[in-house]
Each structure stands twice: as structure tokens, then as C-alpha cells.
Design a protein around this motif. Structure first.
Motif, PDB file in Angstrom:
ATOM      1  N   TYR A  90      44.723  21.044  49.023  1.00 30.56           N
ATOM      2  CA  TYR A  90      43.844  22.210  49.129  1.00 30.56           C
ATOM      3  C   TYR A  90      43.411  22.431  50.564  1.00 30.56           C
ATOM      4  N   ALA A  91      43.028  23.661  50.844  1.00 31.37           N
ATOM      5  CA  ALA A  91      42.452  23.956  52.147  1.00 31.37           C
ATOM      6  C   ALA A  91      41.064  23.322  52.244  1.00 31.37           C
ATOM      7  N   THR A  92      40.648  23.043  53.455  1.00 28.20           N
ATOM      8  CA  THR A  92      39.318  22.481  53.660  1.00 28.20           C
ATOM      9  C   THR A  92      38.261  23.478  53.182  1.00 28.20           C
ATOM     10  N   PRO A  93      37.289  23.040  52.386  1.00 31.32           N
ATOM     11  CA  PRO A  93      36.268  23.973  51.889  1.00 31.32           C
ATOM     12  C   PRO A  93      35.524  24.654  53.029  1.00 31.32           C
ATOM     13  N   GLN A  94      35.180  25.906  52.807  1.00 32.42           N
ATOM     14  CA  GLN A  94      34.409  26.644  53.798  1.00 32.42           C
ATOM     15  C   GLN A  94      32.984  26.094  53.871  1.00 32.42           C
ATOM     16  N   ARG A  95      32.317  26.358  54.970  1.00 30.50           N
ATOM     17  CA  ARG A  95      30.964  25.846  55.180  1.00 30.50           C
ATOM     18  C   ARG A  95      30.009  26.277  54.067  1.00 30.50           C
ATOM     19  N   THR A  96      30.165  27.508  53.550  1.00 27.91           N
ATOM     20  CA  THR A  96      29.243  27.974  52.524  1.00 27.91           C
ATOM     21  C   THR A  96      29.388  27.168  51.239  1.00 27.91           C
ATOM     22  N   LEU A  97      30.587  26.591  50.978  1.00 25.06           N
ATOM     23  CA  LEU A  97      30.782  25.794  49.776  1.00 25.06           C
ATOM     24  C   LEU A  97      30.143  24.419  49.899  1.00 25.06           C
ATOM     25  N   ARG A  98      29.878  23.992  51.124  1.00 25.17           N
ATOM     26  CA  ARG A  98      29.328  22.656  51.324  1.00 25.17           C
ATOM     27  C   ARG A  98      27.871  22.559  50.880  1.00 25.17           C
ATOM     28  N   ALA A  99      27.307  23.680  50.470  1.00 28.87           N
ATOM     29  CA  ALA A  99      25.957  23.637  49.916  1.00 28.87           C
ATOM     30  C   ALA A  99      25.923  22.779  48.668  1.00 28.87           C
ATOM     31  N   ASP A 100      27.072  22.499  48.065  1.00 27.04           N
ATOM     32  CA  ASP A 100      27.139  21.684  46.855  1.00 27.04           C
ATOM     33  C   ASP A 100      27.376  20.212  47.145  1.00 27.04           C
ATOM     34  N   HIS A 101      27.585  19.843  48.397  1.00 23.96           N
ATOM     35  CA  HIS A 101      27.938  18.464  48.734  1.00 23.96           C
ATOM     36  C   HIS A 101      26.723  17.727  49.273  1.00 23.96           C
ATOM     37  N   LEU A 102      26.382  16.617  48.644  1.00 23.08           N
ATOM     38  CA  LEU A 102      25.225  15.841  49.074  1.00 23.08           C
ATOM     39  C   LEU A 102      25.611  14.862  50.181  1.00 23.08           C
ATOM     40  N   ASN A 103      24.791  14.798  51.198  1.00 21.92           N
ATOM     41  CA  ASN A 103      24.972  13.829  52.260  1.00 21.92           C
ATOM     42  C   ASN A 103      24.866  12.415  51.678  1.00 21.92           C
ATOM     43  N   PRO A 104      25.776  11.496  52.065  1.00 17.24           N
ATOM     44  CA  PRO A 104      25.724  10.131  51.514  1.00 17.24           C
ATOM     45  C   PRO A 104      24.371   9.446  51.712  1.00 17.24           C
ATOM     46  N   GLY A 105      23.748   9.668  52.867  1.00 15.05           N
ATOM     47  CA  GLY A 105      22.436   9.078  53.102  1.00 15.05           C
ATOM     48  C   GLY A 105      21.397   9.603  52.135  1.00 15.05           C
ATOM     49  N   MET A 106      21.456  10.905  51.865  1.00 18.33           N
ATOM     50  CA  MET A 106      20.543  11.498  50.897  1.00 18.33           C
ATOM     51  C   MET A 106      20.788  10.923  49.506  1.00 18.33           C
ATOM     52  N   MET A 107      22.063  10.710  49.173  1.00 15.49           N
ATOM     53  CA  MET A 107      22.395  10.138  47.876  1.00 15.49           C
ATOM     54  C   MET A 107      21.846   8.730  47.728  1.00 15.49           C
ATOM     55  N   ARG A 108      21.910   7.930  48.792  1.00 17.30           N
ATOM     56  CA  ARG A 108      21.394   6.556  48.716  1.00 17.30           C
ATOM     57  C   ARG A 108      19.890   6.553  48.463  1.00 17.30           C
ATOM     58  N   ILE A 109      19.180   7.462  49.123  1.00 18.07           N
ATOM     59  CA  ILE A 109      17.739   7.566  48.890  1.00 18.07           C
ATOM     60  C   ILE A 109      17.470   8.014  47.459  1.00 18.07           C
ATOM     61  N   PHE A 110      18.226   9.010  47.007  1.00 20.12           N
ATOM     62  CA  PHE A 110      18.056   9.531  45.648  1.00 20.12           C
ATOM     63  C   PHE A 110      18.308   8.448  44.614  1.00 20.12           C
ATOM     64  N   ASP A 111      19.336   7.619  44.835  1.00 19.17           N
ATOM     65  CA  ASP A 111      19.666   6.557  43.887  1.00 19.17           C
ATOM     66  C   ASP A 111      18.515   5.570  43.710  1.00 19.17           C
ATOM     67  N   GLY A 112      17.681   5.428  44.742  1.00 17.79           N
ATOM     68  CA  GLY A 112      16.551   4.511  44.649  1.00 17.79           C
ATOM     69  C   GLY A 112      15.330   5.125  43.988  1.00 17.79           C
ATOM     70  N   LEU A 113      15.449   6.376  43.538  1.00 17.24           N
ATOM     71  CA  LEU A 113      14.312   7.076  42.948  1.00 17.24           C
ATOM     72  C   LEU A 113      14.547   7.415  41.484  1.00 17.24           C
ATOM     73  N   GLU A 114      15.375   6.631  40.819  1.00 17.45           N
ATOM     74  CA  GLU A 114      15.766   6.955  39.455  1.00 17.45           C
ATOM     75  C   GLU A 114      14.573   7.032  38.505  1.00 17.45           C
ATOM     76  N   ASP A 115      13.512   6.278  38.787  1.00 21.37           N
ATOM     77  CA  ASP A 115      12.339   6.288  37.906  1.00 21.37           C
ATOM     78  C   ASP A 115      11.324   7.361  38.294  1.00 21.37           C
TER      79      ASP A 115
END
Length: 292
Positions: A90-115
Motif C-alpha cells: 500500500y501507499a504510505t498513509p496521508q498525514r490526515t489518516l494518521r489521526a487514527d494512529h496512537l503514538n507508542p509512548g502515549m499507548m504505554r501511558i494508556f496501558d498503565g491506566l486500565e483501572d
């Protein structure tokens, strides 16, 4: 599609992740380092068989939606996500589509907030990820599609979207949302999704149009919120945020002061989840359930 290199890339990123990186318990002994295939499958919302076949070079051609799920499950950076798309043909997603992609650092913080009552939203007001408690408190907004994915859009077009806030708070929320969109539109007129949403709301909502022409200016923080839960009633919550400027995404966490009625309600909600709450009508009885 380069099946061999795609399989190698998936395997390398899976083996580089540890259970604690994604909020999973390490459990018993592991024969190899990294995550198991079944763990990646769960994190990516796909079957174990589907993911295993991709790693074994015999899987189907994954859709762009599947690739986006894999990128999130494997906590890929934007550069790694682009590489994954190219390997799949596939072609590289356009910048506007990246609104759906979570930054890995943000994901790590989110994973620690499950409760906690936490969620990640993008600059369009679309909910990308929610904890179980957040879904129980606000409803599951990750399943929405089309323009209605955006809480900004729903607020001005769907009366039901306002039901979680007391009516007295509606004017304040309307102005804050209009100000947020006005700021986005002014800062980046080239973003087609922002422009499309503004154009649609100017036609569909007289309230939004009136606010828009006042050139509203918002406040750069998440104010305290009053949430009207259908079973537990009113919760008065503080709103803490963490902004990822690169991704234009925000991690939002709802909290309540310890010992308050809203704190007890959040505790009860964390136990019962999205089940209906049976109230006995007495404050003493409610606090007893929450304490238990």
C-alpha cells in the motif's frame, strides 16, 4: 505485497515487545522473549489464526484497516507504520489518516491506566482508545463510524449526544467545542477533514453557525465536567489531560476527589462495568456497595 519481509518485520516487532510494555502480566515462564502471537492478536483485535498465518508467510493480503490495527497492537511508530504499509503493497498513509494512529509512548501511558476512566482522542474529537471504566462512564465511542465518530460533530447534530451532561452546562460545552474547531481551522486551513466538518456544521446547526461567527477563543485545558450517568446519576469529575503535539492527540483522564460521592460512584462503576446498576435509593446503601 512482500510476504517474506512482512512476516519478518511482524516477528521482529513482536519479539521486541515485553508484556509489561503493553499492560499485560508476564505470567509463567516464556520459551522466548517478547510477546506471544496470541497476545499480539488480542491487542490487534484479530484472530490468532489470522495473525499466525501472516507471520508464517501464508496469510491473506491484509486490508489497510487490519494493518492499522496491527500498527496499534505492536505499538509501532509512525515511521514503522509507514514501512508496514509499504511491505503490504500500500501507499504510505496521508498525514490526515494518521489521526487514527496512537503514538507508542502515549499507548504505554494508556496501558498503565486500565483501572482509570481514561481515553485517547484526536484533534477532531474522535475517540481512538478507551479503558473499560471510560466506556462504562461515557459509552463506547470507539465503535462509531462516519462523521459521527467526532464528539464535536455529534454535539451539534445529535441531541442524544448531550444527554450525558446537565442541560445547564450545554451552552458552555457548545462554546468550548466551537472554539476548539475555530482554533483548528485557523491554524491549519489545509486540513480537509477540519474544513469539511466546519462546512457541514455551518449548514446543519444554527447554534454552531452563530457561535462560529463570534470568532470564539477557547481555553487550553480540560475544565471540570459534570457527567449525568443513566443509572448512577450526576458525577462531578476533574479532567486531567496529556497532549501529544506531534500527533495532535490527547489523553484524557477523569478523576474525583477521594471520599466524595463522585469518587464512590466511580469505584462502583469500576466494579460493575457496563452492567445496569440497581440502586436502593439511599445514600448509605450506595456507599456500602461502593466500599465493598
Amino acid at each position: 505485497m512482500d510476504r517474506a519481509r512482512l512476516a519478518e518485520f511482524l516477528r521482529s516487532r513482536r519479539e521486541a515487545l515485553q508484556p509489561e510494555d503493553v499492560g499485560l502480566p508476564r505470567g509463567g515462564r516464556r520459551r522466548t522473549g517478547g510477546l506471544r502471537r496470541e497476545e499480539v492478536a488480542v491487542l490487534s483485535d484479530m484472530s490468532v489464526d489470522y495473525y499466525s498465518r501472516l507471520e508464517q508467510r501464508r496469510g491473506p493480503h491484509p486490508s489497510e484497516q487490519m494493518l492499522a490495527s496491527l500498527a496499534g497492537g505492536l505499538r509501532l511508530s509512525l515511521e514503522e507504520r509507514d514501512h508496514l504499509f509499504r511491505l503490504a503493497g500500500y501507499a504510505t498513509p496521508q498525514r490526515t489518516l494518521r489521526a487514527d494512529h496512537l503514538n507508542p509512548g502515549m499507548m504505554r501511558i494508556f496501558d498503565g491506566l486500565e483501572d482509570a476512566a481514561a481515553q485517547v482522542v484526536n484533534y477532531l474529537g474522535e475517540t481512538l482508545k478507551q479503558t473499560r471504566l471510560s466506556k462504562a462512564l461515557l459509552g463506547d465511542d470507539t465503535v462509531r463510524t462516519g462523521p459521527g465518530r467526532s464528539a464535536h460533530y455529534r454535539w451539534f447534530t445529535d441531541p442524544a449526544a448531550r444527554s450525558i451532561h446537565p442541560e445547564d452546562d450545554h451552552p458552555t460545552h457548545s462554546r468550548l467545542i466551537a472554539a476548539n474547531l475555530h482554533d483548528l481551522y485557523t491554524r491549519d486551513r489545509k486540513d480537509p477533514r477540519v474544513a469539511a466538518m466546519v462546512d457541514a456544521l455551518l449548514v446543519k446547526s444554527a447554534e454552531f453557525a452563530a457561535l462560529w461567527h463570534e470568532h470564539p477563543v477557547g481555553r487550553p485545558y480540560c475544565p471540570a465536567k459534570r457527567i449525568q450517568h443513566p443509572q448512577l446519576g450526576l458525577l462531578e469529575l476533574h479532567c486531567q489531560t496529556l497532549l501529544d503535539p506531534d500527533q495532535s492527540q490527547m489523553l484524557v483522564v477523569y478523576t474525583a476527589p477521594s471520599g466524595s460521592e463522585s469518587y464512590d460512584k466511580l469505584r462502583l462503576l469500576s466494579v460493575i462495568g457496563e452492567q445496569r446498576v440497581q440502586m436502593d435509593g439511599s445514600e448509605a446503601g450506595f456507599r456500602s456497595q461502593a466500599a465493598g
